[in-house]
Design an enzyme around this catalytic site. Sequence first.
Site, PDB file in Angstrom:
ATOM      1  N   HIS A  68       6.653 -10.163  -1.990  1.00 30.74           N
ATOM      2  CA  HIS A  68       6.020 -11.431  -2.371  1.00 30.74           C
ATOM      3  C   HIS A  68       4.680 -11.191  -3.052  1.00 30.74           C
ATOM      4  O   HIS A  68       4.107 -10.103  -2.952  1.00 30.74           O
ATOM      5  CB  HIS A  68       5.831 -12.352  -1.152  1.00 30.74           C
TER       6      HIS A  68
ATOM      7  N   HIS B  44      -2.927 -11.117  -2.509  1.00 33.29           N
ATOM      8  CA  HIS B  44      -2.363  -9.763  -2.369  1.00 33.29           C
ATOM      9  C   HIS B  44      -0.944  -9.721  -2.911  1.00 33.29           C
ATOM     10  O   HIS B  44      -0.334 -10.762  -3.189  1.00 33.29           O
ATOM     11  CB  HIS B  44      -2.400  -9.286  -0.909  1.00 33.29           C
TER      12      HIS B  44
ATOM     13  N   GLU C 254      -0.155  -4.952   0.418  1.00 31.19           N
ATOM     14  CA  GLU C 254       0.522  -4.911   1.708  1.00 31.19           C
ATOM     15  C   GLU C 254       1.804  -4.098   1.569  1.00 31.19           C
ATOM     16  O   GLU C 254       2.495  -4.178   0.547  1.00 31.19           O
ATOM     17  CB  GLU C 254       0.864  -6.349   2.144  1.00 31.19           C
TER      18      GLU C 254
END
Lengths: 134, 134
Positions: free
Chosen positions: B7, B79, B130
Amino acid sequence: MIGRLNHVAIAVPDLEAAAAQYRDALGANVGAPQDEPDHGVTVIFIELPNTKIELLYPLGEDSPINGFLEKNPSGGIHHVCYEVDDIIAARDQMVASGLRVLGNGEPKIGAHGKPVIFLHPKDMNGTLTELEQV
Amino acid sequence: MIGRLNHVAIAVPDLEAAAAQYRDALGANVGAPQDEPDHGVTVIFIELPNTKIELLYPLGEDSPINGFLEKNPSGGIHHVCYEVDDIIAARDQMVASGLRVLGNGEPKIGAHGKPVIFLHPKDMNGTLTELEQV
């Protein structure tokens, strides 16, 4: 209406170092640098299984990336790009919803040879958003 | 080593307005808000054909998103998240390459119930990154 996420573009202060990092530390599939003189950028694509990361580096003194790197010396995420089937229809619906298109509002041929527009980041939660007709 | 882009997370100053915009102006498939009290965020997922956009809104006074929105009142890309098969092996290779992991370096259970780490944005071209074990 919007389709696939075509790419996430990340402006980088050192293109070779960024490419080496994605290749060696992250183990990604990293392409060769491509100069795009009409757009004032040199790009490297990171091919992921479902989308691409586009590393952006300034090409020339008038590069649109120069100002971004002055404000963000470490680099940063520059824009996201969504695919659309019909860029005129997409634009018209978005403009009717109050979103602003950068420039004169007409699609231009983007770095991938396809018609693109950019939506104003202030209208898109601070996110410069490219639409590309595929 | 890194796999799919799981994502792109975008912090937004008004979650309902952002959801309505993605649904109505962009014609995307927008989920319901989900409170994640352990992570101090309320999230809405935009389901694209190949990946997701995660709209992030602060939940509570200690939310990690509060500072970001103070610096970026219009919102912004917060992010990106890449999938990995083995988060310990991925972390060890990245640390050996000189990348710093935020916090104590150990994976935590992320907002999707899976082990995650975050790489220091200064080591990743200004991009908070991430990694999620899938």
